[in-house]
Write a protein that holds these residues in place. Sequence first.
Motif, mmCIF file in Angstrom:
data_model
loop_
_atom_site.group_PDB
_atom_site.id
_atom_site.type_symbol
_atom_site.label_atom_id
_atom_site.label_comp_id
_atom_site.label_asym_id
_atom_site.label_seq_id
_atom_site.Cartn_x
_atom_site.Cartn_y
_atom_site.Cartn_z
ATOM 1 N N ASN A 122 6.189 8.034 -15.876
ATOM 2 C CA ASN A 122 5.013 7.714 -16.697
ATOM 3 C C ASN A 122 5.048 6.219 -16.991
ATOM 4 N N PRO A 123 4.629 5.387 -16.004
ATOM 5 C CA PRO A 123 4.773 3.937 -16.158
ATOM 6 C C PRO A 123 3.701 3.340 -17.056
ATOM 7 N N ASP A 124 4.037 2.197 -17.641
ATOM 8 C CA ASP A 124 3.070 1.402 -18.386
ATOM 9 C C ASP A 124 2.159 0.704 -17.371
ATOM 10 N N PRO A 125 0.842 0.824 -17.505
ATOM 11 C CA PRO A 125 -0.063 0.239 -16.500
ATOM 12 C C PRO A 125 0.101 -1.271 -16.328
ATOM 13 N N GLY A 126 0.311 -1.996 -17.423
ATOM 14 C CA GLY A 126 0.474 -3.448 -17.317
ATOM 15 C C GLY A 126 1.716 -3.826 -16.535
ATOM 16 N N LEU A 127 2.827 -3.188 -16.837
ATOM 17 C CA LEU A 127 4.064 -3.481 -16.115
ATOM 18 C C LEU A 127 3.972 -3.046 -14.660
ATOM 19 N N LEU A 128 3.258 -1.960 -14.428
ATOM 20 C CA LEU A 128 3.077 -1.495 -13.063
ATOM 21 C C LEU A 128 2.290 -2.511 -12.236
ATOM 22 N N LEU A 129 1.248 -3.078 -12.822
ATOM 23 C CA LEU A 129 0.464 -4.095 -12.112
ATOM 24 C C LEU A 129 1.275 -5.362 -11.865
ATOM 25 N N LEU A 168 0.831 -1.201 0.000
ATOM 26 C CA LEU A 168 0.000 0.000 0.000
ATOM 27 C C LEU A 168 0.868 1.255 0.000
ATOM 28 N N MET A 169 1.948 1.245 0.776
ATOM 29 C CA MET A 169 2.855 2.386 0.791
ATOM 30 C C MET A 169 3.528 2.578 -0.560
ATOM 31 N N LEU A 170 3.922 1.479 -1.203
ATOM 32 C CA LEU A 170 4.521 1.565 -2.535
ATOM 33 C C LEU A 170 3.513 2.125 -3.542
ATOM 34 N N MET A 171 2.258 1.700 -3.433
ATOM 35 C CA MET A 171 1.234 2.215 -4.338
ATOM 36 C C MET A 171 1.035 3.721 -4.145
ATOM 37 N N CYS A 172 1.080 4.191 -2.898
ATOM 38 C CA CYS A 172 0.951 5.627 -2.632
ATOM 39 C C CYS A 172 2.127 6.399 -3.221
ATOM 40 N N VAL A 173 3.335 5.879 -3.062
ATOM 41 C CA VAL A 173 4.516 6.538 -3.625
ATOM 42 C C VAL A 173 4.431 6.563 -5.149
ATOM 43 N N LEU A 174 4.026 5.454 -5.756
ATOM 44 C CA LEU A 174 3.893 5.419 -7.212
ATOM 45 C C LEU A 174 2.811 6.382 -7.693
ATOM 46 N N TYR A 175 1.721 6.505 -6.933
ATOM 47 C CA TYR A 175 0.677 7.465 -7.299
ATOM 48 C C TYR A 175 1.213 8.894 -7.256
ATOM 49 N N LEU A 176 1.951 9.221 -6.185
ATOM 50 C CA LEU A 176 2.501 10.574 -6.076
ATOM 51 C C LEU A 176 3.493 10.867 -7.199
ATOM 52 N N LEU A 177 4.324 9.884 -7.537
ATOM 53 C CA LEU A 177 5.291 10.079 -8.625
ATOM 54 C C LEU A 177 4.589 10.226 -9.971
ATOM 55 N N THR A 178 3.507 9.488 -10.160
ATOM 56 C CA THR A 178 2.759 9.582 -11.417
ATOM 57 C C THR A 178 1.969 10.889 -11.481
ATOM 58 N N ALA A 179 1.343 11.266 -10.368
ATOM 59 C CA ALA A 179 0.570 12.506 -10.343
ATOM 60 C C ALA A 179 1.476 13.726 -10.512
ATOM 61 N N GLY A 180 2.681 13.646 -9.981
ATOM 62 C CA GLY A 180 3.643 14.737 -10.138
ATOM 63 C C GLY A 180 4.375 14.699 -11.457
#
Length: 130
Positions: free
Chosen positions: A97-104, A81-93
């Motif tokens: 710009n990660p590929d959604p499939g690779l991110l999942l 969950l913490m990693l998902m929050c960090v990835l969200y902040l990095l993407t929102a900022g």
Amino acid sequence: MTERNYMLKNWMGIALIIAGALMLLFVSSLSMMGNILLSMGAAIIFIVFVQRRWRKEPDIQDERTKKIGAHGLSWSWLLTLMLMCVLYLLTAGQVINPDPGLLLVGLMLFLGVSGRLCQVYFYRKGDIGY
């Protein structure tokens, strides 16, 4: 087959999965090799799982083992969950710009590997106190 052999095969499967995921993430020219390594690692882990379930002697699980397993999985969920929050902040900022499939795939692998590593850590640490 001893428990040590099962553990060694599991780690070999995890290493192949991690190597395949890293190839897919960082070396796009070796995507076929990354897919092959991912498939091999998953197949090894599946075969070891089936072998362990078909062996004759039952697993002995006491209350301590169950508590350690639940505690390790709880920490794994929290870390994911913490990693998902960090990835969200990095993407929102717009830092990444990660590929959604690779991110999942990366999040699924992180969840599985961190769960097992947390369980191993707490097992070696000893009793869990609440």
